[in-house]
Enzyme design. Structure first.
Site, mmCIF file in Angstrom:
data_model
loop_
_atom_site.group_PDB
_atom_site.id
_atom_site.type_symbol
_atom_site.label_atom_id
_atom_site.label_comp_id
_atom_site.label_asym_id
_atom_site.label_seq_id
_atom_site.Cartn_x
_atom_site.Cartn_y
_atom_site.Cartn_z
ATOM 1 N N GLY A 1 2.743 -1.357 4.406
ATOM 2 C CA GLY A 1 2.707 0.080 4.135
ATOM 3 C C GLY A 1 4.103 0.625 3.890
ATOM 4 O O GLY A 1 4.668 0.473 2.796
ATOM 5 N N SER B 1 3.112 -2.471 10.453
ATOM 6 C CA SER B 1 4.567 -2.407 10.653
ATOM 7 C C SER B 1 5.296 -3.665 10.171
ATOM 8 O O SER B 1 6.288 -4.084 10.783
ATOM 9 C CB SER B 1 4.902 -2.140 12.126
ATOM 10 O OG SER B 1 4.373 -0.899 12.530
ATOM 11 N N GLU C 1 -5.707 -5.356 10.403
ATOM 12 C CA GLU C 1 -4.689 -4.352 10.699
ATOM 13 C C GLU C 1 -5.033 -3.660 12.018
ATOM 14 O O GLU C 1 -5.870 -2.736 12.030
ATOM 15 C CB GLU C 1 -4.637 -3.301 9.592
ATOM 16 C CG GLU C 1 -4.204 -3.847 8.258
ATOM 17 C CD GLU C 1 -3.563 -2.761 7.401
ATOM 18 O OE1 GLU C 1 -2.396 -2.919 7.035
ATOM 19 O OE2 GLU C 1 -4.230 -1.746 7.119
ATOM 20 N N ASN D 1 0.871 -1.184 0.000
ATOM 21 C CA ASN D 1 0.000 0.000 0.000
ATOM 22 C C ASN D 1 0.904 1.229 0.000
ATOM 23 O O ASN D 1 1.478 1.584 1.020
ATOM 24 C CB ASN D 1 -0.891 -0.042 1.251
ATOM 25 C CG ASN D 1 -1.770 1.190 1.373
ATOM 26 O OD1 ASN D 1 -1.845 2.014 0.452
ATOM 27 N ND2 ASN D 1 -2.434 1.326 2.511
ATOM 28 N N TRP D 2 1.022 1.852 -1.152
ATOM 29 C CA TRP D 2 1.950 2.982 -1.296
ATOM 30 C C TRP D 2 1.370 4.281 -0.734
ATOM 31 O O TRP D 2 2.064 5.302 -0.710
ATOM 32 C CB TRP D 2 2.347 3.160 -2.764
ATOM 33 C CG TRP D 2 3.247 2.059 -3.271
ATOM 34 C CD1 TRP D 2 3.848 1.096 -2.519
ATOM 35 C CD2 TRP D 2 3.642 1.825 -4.627
ATOM 36 N NE1 TRP D 2 4.597 0.268 -3.322
ATOM 37 C CE2 TRP D 2 4.479 0.702 -4.628
ATOM 38 C CE3 TRP D 2 3.363 2.453 -5.845
ATOM 39 C CZ2 TRP D 2 5.052 0.185 -5.797
ATOM 40 C CZ3 TRP D 2 3.918 1.946 -7.009
ATOM 41 C CH2 TRP D 2 4.760 0.820 -6.979
ATOM 42 N N LYS D 3 0.100 4.262 -0.378
ATOM 43 C CA LYS D 3 -0.564 5.452 0.169
ATOM 44 C C LYS D 3 -0.295 6.662 -0.754
ATOM 45 O O LYS D 3 -0.177 6.490 -1.968
ATOM 46 C CB LYS D 3 -0.125 5.681 1.615
ATOM 47 C CG LYS D 3 -0.320 4.422 2.471
ATOM 48 C CD LYS D 3 -0.166 4.627 3.949
ATOM 49 C CE LYS D 3 -0.388 3.308 4.676
ATOM 50 N NZ LYS D 3 -0.275 3.415 6.136
ATOM 51 N N HIS E 1 -9.599 1.079 4.772
ATOM 52 C CA HIS E 1 -8.335 1.245 5.504
ATOM 53 C C HIS E 1 -8.574 2.191 6.693
ATOM 54 O O HIS E 1 -9.376 3.128 6.585
ATOM 55 C CB HIS E 1 -7.272 1.810 4.563
ATOM 56 C CG HIS E 1 -5.907 1.803 5.174
ATOM 57 N ND1 HIS E 1 -5.502 2.770 6.070
ATOM 58 C CD2 HIS E 1 -4.876 0.938 5.059
ATOM 59 C CE1 HIS E 1 -4.267 2.486 6.467
ATOM 60 N NE2 HIS E 1 -3.864 1.377 5.871
#
Ligand code: PGA
Length: 257
Positions: A235, A214, A165, A8-10, A93
């Site tokens: 992430g 993490s 998550e 997930n590159w956000k 998310h």
């Protein structure tokens, strides 16, 4: 079941940087039936990357969708527009729930829209630190899960992925901490029991359950070894190509163990 590694590159990378990353990633990954690598770039990069990606190696995910097909929804991108571009979409998310006030009802609508459009939703659920401290974890997980899947039929259940998550373990959360393996196993098993209770064993067994929070190349093998975990949602470590590739490679350690 396949093992999923989802990056997930956000809101990171320009289109050029995303393209370069994808290029490097595809050089390192071999097509495999056992492993599915997915990256979720920003919406802006999805279309150019869809022309570049070799879908046998890597698939694309949206980070969010609008549940309506067309219309007066300024700033949104619909499932109809994304359908030919992405295979997956991250839905619900915790950043969308907290920073953009997404409700359970919104998430339910997005899950249904994805399924209707042939996009696999990766549905994120997880408790906050306060909810865990107050002993509410099981209730929160059950509520988020059943609410998100409320309109998903038993036949469509196999088109859904769940990502657990814990919000307190996501690296961008203030004072985040690593989730202990036994705590993850407890929740993953609760997710599976809840699915089985609602949909029956045969159908619930087909739903991949991922872990996220993490994850990095040092702990990915341990997280992948948790019984019931079918992959990882990554992430910050997915923004460093050597890290992300090492996480993908750690699947081999599990298989060889
Ligand atoms: P993180 O993010 O790996 O940086 O904790 C995970 C996520 O937000 O999906």
């Amino acid at each position: 079941m396949r093992t999923y590694i989802v990056g997930n590159w956000k809101m990171n990378f320009t289109v050029g940087e995303a393209s370069l990353f994808l290029h490097r990633l595809m050089q390192k990954i071999h097509p495999s039936r056992d492993v599915q690598v997915v990256v979720a770039p920003s919406t802006l990069a999805l279309q150019p990357l869809s022309l570049q990606v070799d879908r046998r190696r890597v698939k694309l995910a949206a980070q969010n969708v609008c549940p309506f097909d067309y219309g007066a929804y300024t700033g949104e991108t619909s499932v109809a527009q994304l359908r030919s571009i992405v295979s997956f979409a991250i839905i619900g998310h915790s950043e969308r729930r907290t920073l953009f006030s997404e409700t359970d009802k919104d998430i339910r609508a997005k899950v249904s829209a994805c399924i209707r459009s042939g996009i696999t939703p990766i549905v994120c659920i997880g408790e906050t630190f306060r909810e865990r401290r107050d002993g509410e974890t099981a209730d929160v997980i059950r509520d988020q899960l059943l609410s998100a899947l409320h309109d998903v039929s038993v036949e469509d259940l196999s088109k859904v992925i769940i990502a657990y998550e814990p919000v307190w373990a996501i690296s961008s959360t203030k004072n985040s901490r690593l989730a202990p393996l036994d705590k993850i196993e407890e929740v993953v098993s609760l997710i599976r029991r809840t699915l089985t209770h609602t949909y029956g064993e045969k159908f619930s067994a087909e739903v991949p359950v991922l872990y996220g929070g993490s994850v990095n190349s040092h702990n990915s093998s341990a997280y992948l070894s948790i019984p019931g975990v079918n992959g990882l949602l990554v992430g910050s470590a997915s923004l460093i190509s050597s890290e992300f590739i090492a996480i993908i490679d750690s699947i081999k350690n599990i298989r060889e163990a």
